[in-house]
Design a protein around this motif. Structure first.
Motif, PDB file in Angstrom:
ATOM      1  N   TYR A  47       0.847  -1.185   0.000  1.00 14.16           N
ATOM      2  CA  TYR A  47       0.000   0.000   0.000  1.00 14.16           C
ATOM      3  C   TYR A  47       0.886   1.239   0.000  1.00 14.16           C
ATOM      4  N   ARG A  48       0.275   2.378  -0.278  1.00 14.45           N
ATOM      5  CA  ARG A  48       0.995   3.646  -0.208  1.00 14.45           C
ATOM      6  C   ARG A  48       0.917   4.172   1.216  1.00 14.45           C
ATOM      7  N   ARG A  49       2.034   4.540   1.767  1.00 12.10           N
ATOM      8  CA  ARG A  49       2.051   5.100   3.114  1.00 12.10           C
ATOM      9  C   ARG A  49       1.481   6.519   3.095  1.00 12.10           C
ATOM     10  N   PRO A  50       0.927   6.959   4.248  1.00 12.63           N
ATOM     11  CA  PRO A  50       0.730   6.214   5.492  1.00 12.63           C
ATOM     12  C   PRO A  50      -0.560   5.411   5.461  1.00 12.63           C
ATOM     13  N   LEU A  51      -0.718   4.533   6.430  1.00 14.19           N
ATOM     14  CA  LEU A  51      -1.953   3.772   6.598  1.00 14.19           C
ATOM     15  C   LEU A  51      -2.316   3.756   8.069  1.00 14.19           C
ATOM     16  N   CYS A  52      -3.551   4.132   8.375  1.00 10.24           N
ATOM     17  CA  CYS A  52      -4.071   4.075   9.741  1.00 10.24           C
ATOM     18  C   CYS A  52      -4.949   2.836   9.860  1.00 10.24           C
ATOM     19  N   PRO A  53      -4.508   1.820  10.586  1.00 12.23           N
ATOM     20  CA  PRO A  53      -5.292   0.578  10.650  1.00 12.23           C
ATOM     21  C   PRO A  53      -6.449   0.624  11.648  1.00 12.23           C
ATOM     22  N   GLY A  76     -15.099 -21.222  -6.577  1.00 12.75           N
ATOM     23  CA  GLY A  76     -15.221 -21.948  -5.315  1.00 12.75           C
ATOM     24  C   GLY A  76     -15.321 -20.955  -4.170  1.00 12.75           C
ATOM     25  N   HIS A  77     -14.721 -21.303  -3.048  1.00 15.82           N
ATOM     26  CA  HIS A  77     -14.727 -20.380  -1.922  1.00 15.82           C
ATOM     27  C   HIS A  77     -13.341 -20.354  -1.292  1.00 15.82           C
ATOM     28  N   GLY A  78     -13.160 -19.442  -0.363  1.00 22.42           N
ATOM     29  CA  GLY A  78     -11.869 -19.312   0.296  1.00 22.42           C
ATOM     30  C   GLY A  78     -12.015 -18.724   1.679  1.00 22.42           C
ATOM     31  N   VAL A  79     -10.906 -18.729   2.405  1.00 22.98           N
ATOM     32  CA  VAL A  79     -10.793 -18.084   3.708  1.00 22.98           C
ATOM     33  C   VAL A  79      -9.544 -17.218   3.667  1.00 22.98           C
ATOM     34  N   VAL A  80      -9.657 -15.983   4.128  1.00 24.03           N
ATOM     35  CA  VAL A  80      -8.511 -15.079   4.129  1.00 24.03           C
ATOM     36  C   VAL A  80      -8.268 -14.562   5.535  1.00 24.03           C
ATOM     37  N   ALA A  81      -6.988 -14.392   5.865  1.00 23.20           N
ATOM     38  CA  ALA A  81      -6.570 -13.740   7.111  1.00 23.20           C
ATOM     39  C   ALA A  81      -5.721 -12.538   6.725  1.00 23.20           C
ATOM     40  N   LEU A  82      -6.064 -11.360   7.261  1.00 22.22           N
ATOM     41  CA  LEU A  82      -5.385 -10.116   6.919  1.00 22.22           C
ATOM     42  C   LEU A  82      -4.862  -9.450   8.185  1.00 22.22           C
ATOM     43  N   ARG A  83      -3.556  -9.162   8.173  1.00 21.43           N
ATOM     44  CA  ARG A  83      -2.914  -8.581   9.354  1.00 21.43           C
ATOM     45  C   ARG A  83      -2.088  -7.358   8.937  1.00 21.43           C
ATOM     46  N   PRO A  84      -2.253  -6.210   9.597  1.00 21.59           N
ATOM     47  CA  PRO A  84      -1.463  -5.032   9.223  1.00 21.59           C
ATOM     48  C   PRO A  84      -0.002  -5.183   9.648  1.00 21.59           C
ATOM     49  N   GLU A  85       0.894  -4.901   8.726  1.00 20.93           N
ATOM     50  CA  GLU A  85       2.331  -4.911   8.989  1.00 20.93           C
ATOM     51  C   GLU A  85       2.929  -3.606   8.479  1.00 20.93           C
ATOM     52  N   ASP A  86       4.183  -3.380   8.763  1.00 22.92           N
ATOM     53  CA  ASP A  86       4.847  -2.153   8.325  1.00 22.92           C
ATOM     54  C   ASP A  86       5.086  -2.189   6.822  1.00 22.92           C
ATOM     55  N   GLY A  87       4.371  -1.372   6.080  1.00 18.16           N
ATOM     56  CA  GLY A  87       4.561  -1.270   4.643  1.00 18.16           C
ATOM     57  C   GLY A  87       3.747  -2.234   3.815  1.00 18.16           C
ATOM     58  N   HIS A  88       3.051  -3.175   4.450  1.00 18.69           N
ATOM     59  CA  HIS A  88       2.222  -4.110   3.697  1.00 18.69           C
ATOM     60  C   HIS A  88       1.183  -4.742   4.618  1.00 18.69           C
ATOM     61  N   ILE A  89       0.211  -5.405   4.022  1.00 20.68           N
ATOM     62  CA  ILE A  89      -0.747  -6.223   4.760  1.00 20.68           C
ATOM     63  C   ILE A  89      -0.357  -7.678   4.545  1.00 20.68           C
ATOM     64  N   GLY A 127      -3.672   8.898   6.802  1.00 20.96           N
ATOM     65  CA  GLY A 127      -3.768   7.635   6.079  1.00 20.96           C
ATOM     66  C   GLY A 127      -4.984   6.801   6.407  1.00 20.96           C
ATOM     67  N   ARG A 128      -6.043   7.428   6.910  1.00 22.60           N
ATOM     68  CA  ARG A 128      -7.263   6.646   7.140  1.00 22.60           C
ATOM     69  C   ARG A 128      -7.799   6.139   5.809  1.00 22.60           C
ATOM     70  N   ARG A 129      -8.211   4.879   5.789  1.00 21.26           N
ATOM     71  CA  ARG A 129      -8.839   4.300   4.612  1.00 21.26           C
ATOM     72  C   ARG A 129     -10.327   4.115   4.860  1.00 21.26           C
ATOM     73  N   VAL A 130     -11.061   3.815   3.795  1.00 21.77           N
ATOM     74  CA  VAL A 130     -12.486   3.514   3.903  1.00 21.77           C
ATOM     75  C   VAL A 130     -12.648   2.005   3.911  1.00 21.77           C
ATOM     76  N   PRO A 131     -13.117   1.412   5.013  1.00 19.81           N
ATOM     77  CA  PRO A 131     -13.361  -0.034   5.023  1.00 19.81           C
ATOM     78  C   PRO A 131     -14.476  -0.370   4.046  1.00 19.81           C
ATOM     79  N   ARG A 132     -14.208  -1.272   3.118  1.00 25.42           N
ATOM     80  CA  ARG A 132     -15.192  -1.574   2.083  1.00 25.42           C
ATOM     81  C   ARG A 132     -15.676  -3.010   2.236  1.00 25.42           C
TER      82      ARG A 132
END
Length: 488
Positions: free
Chosen positions: A204-210, A242-255, A306-311
């Motif tokens: 992502y482009r910095r900054p990001l507010c998680p 088909g279907h899937g399961v995703v896990a998303l975790r904020p890290e420095d400079g990427h998710i 860096g606030r994003r819009v949760p979609r």
């Protein structure tokens, strides 16, 4: 951007990562293309050429830099900021429509001829829809080559290639290495077996507010479909194959992203939907600079840049949830949604957590008995009208027409401005969607001294086209779980 030669040169010389994905730098002497922030010594300006897309650079005969991996740059923010034909087409290509339905399917979804789509996409990106999809397939192939132990034949099919020969030729042309050589270069990196979760880094482009991003998703999450576990937001995904399961975790400079898929052909679509969910292609500097011109918003922006819009990963799902949440608390809305999920959702297995179902499709919801819904009769009618519209062709997906969809929603019984704009913000992805009647906005207006609803609407004209982001800052003035990053 790519037509501003001097501006592009300045971005390359300063290695400005904010422009990654906006344009690509090709070097005529090496025949390599890079992202603007590439760490290598910048080429001489007379040897630089600039392209609007990775596909255009590849089509011109340049191969991807092995150092900066420009094919893995964040996407251009333009495609999520605009509602014109090219932007809608790019969102659908990212969602895998060309791979599954071809350019004819893309054109049919958009309501234009194939020739019109090809001409307009080429005029803006320097490459047609097929070339853009090919570049996306190449990136998917690289990810699978470097992170899995899949045989190349299976991998080629999973990446969307029609034949092993096309797969080999494309990988060699884009990366100047054969698939086998790419895998050899990745030797020593962790690899996964077939059927295991695929680890990805979503830039992502910095900054990001998680805080509000993950706080909102978790606080409004539907049990069985979404959860917060071990510092990561997890959810189920309904995908083309088909279907899937995703896990998303904020890290420095990427998710950090972990995807478990029943069909690997869904990797591009799943990745695209996760990026869209977290608004990762946004340009936060442009947004914050505009909002900070308002002296009342400036302190909020400075405190949380860096606030994003949760979609959302599914527009139809969000629309149903928006109706369930009309005039009730967040907890009550979750309870209603959870009951519908158990009754009509598709069961899934989740060995790593507590996810149990896919959210019901509109077709499944068409079978529900309205008398089983513990809600006012008027809201039952609203929900049934929405489900009928969704099964009848109402498009809330990535390629939807924002203005036309707003009009269609407004015509449904029980759909007022709050519901329509909530869907426009979270499902359609309109960055200028605004909810002046929302209780959280009214509370913020009182706290900040913005005045009544008419005054808020008038003042918000200066926030355009980023009023959805202004909404996130205004909501953050209240003490609500949606504004807080959950505890790990």
């Amino acid at each position: 951007m790519h037509e501003d030669f001097e501006g592009c040169v300045r971005a390359v010389l300063s290695k400005d990562a904010r422009f990654d994905g906006w344009f690509y730098t090709a070097v005529v002497t090496t025949r390599i293309y890079c992202r603007p922030s590439c760490p290598v010594v910048p080429p001489k300006r007379r040897n630089m050429r600039f392209y609007p897309s990775a596909a255009a650079a590849q089509q011109a005969g340049f191969r991807a830099c092995k150092r900066c991996r420009p094919d893995a740059s964040p996407g251009s923010p333009l495609w999520n900021e605009r509602a014109d034909l090219v932007a809608r087409a790019m969102r659908l290509i990212a969602d895998g429509v060309v791979d599954t339905e071809g350019v004819r399917g893309l054109a049919d979804r958009l309501g234009y001829s194939v020739r019109q789509i090809e001409r307009q996409v080429f005029a803006e990106l320097g490459a047609g829809p097929l070339a853009v999809a090919r570049a996306q397939r190449a990136q998917t192939a690289r990810t699978l080559i470097e992170t899995t132990t899949l045989p190349m034949t299976e991998l080629a099919l999973a990446a969307g290639f029609g034949s092993i020969r096309t797969f080999n030729d494309t990988v060699r042309a884009v990366f100047a290495l054969s698939p086998t050589e790419l895998r050899a270069r990745a030797k020593g990196r962790p690899t996964i077996a077939a059927g295991a979760a695929i680890p990805l880094r979503l830039p992502y482009r910095r900054p990001l507010c998680p805080d509000n991003l993950f706080g909102h998703l978790v606080a409004t999450g539907v049990p069985g479909v979404e959860e917060w576990r071990d510092g990561a937001y997890r959810r189920t995904l309904r995908l083309p194959h088909g279907h899937g399961v995703v896990a998303l975790r904020p890290e420095d400079g990427h998710i950090a992203c972990r995807l478990t898929l029943t069909d690997l052909r869904d990797l591009p679509a799943a990745t695209s939907r996760c990026r869209r969910l977290l608004d990762l292609d946004a340009d936060p500097v442009a947004v914050d600079d505009q909002l900070a011109t308002d002296p009342l918003l400036a302190p909020l922006v400075a405190a949380a840049p860096g606030r994003r819009v949760p979609r959302t990963v599914d527009g139809a799902e969000f629309a149903v949830r928006a109706v369930l949440g009309q005039q009730v608390s967040t907890a009550a809305a979750r309870t209603h949604a959870a009951r519908i999920v158990v009754a009509h959702g598709t069961p899934v297995e989740d060995p790593e957590g507590g996810l149990t179902h896919l959210f019901p499709s509109p077709e499944a919801l068409a079978e529900l008995d309205p008398e089983t819904l513990a809600m006012p009769r008027s809201r039952r009618r609203t929900l049934l009208a929405l489900v009928e519209a969704l099964t009848g062709g109402l498009d809330l997906g990535a390629g939807s027409d924002w203005a036309g969809t707003r009009a269609a929603l407004s015509a449904l019984p029980g759909f007022g401005p709050w519901t329509v704009e909530s869907i426009a913000m979270r499902a359609l992805g309109d960055p200028d969607a605004f909810l002046p009647t929302d209780l959280g906005i009214k509370y913020a207006a009182e706290t900040l001294g913005l005045g009544g609803q008419a005054a808020i609407v008038s003042r918000s004209a200066a926030w355009r086209p980023w009023r959805a982001y202004a909404t996130q800052h205004l909501w953050a003035t209240g003490d609500h779980a949606i504004n807080r990053m959950p505890a790990a």
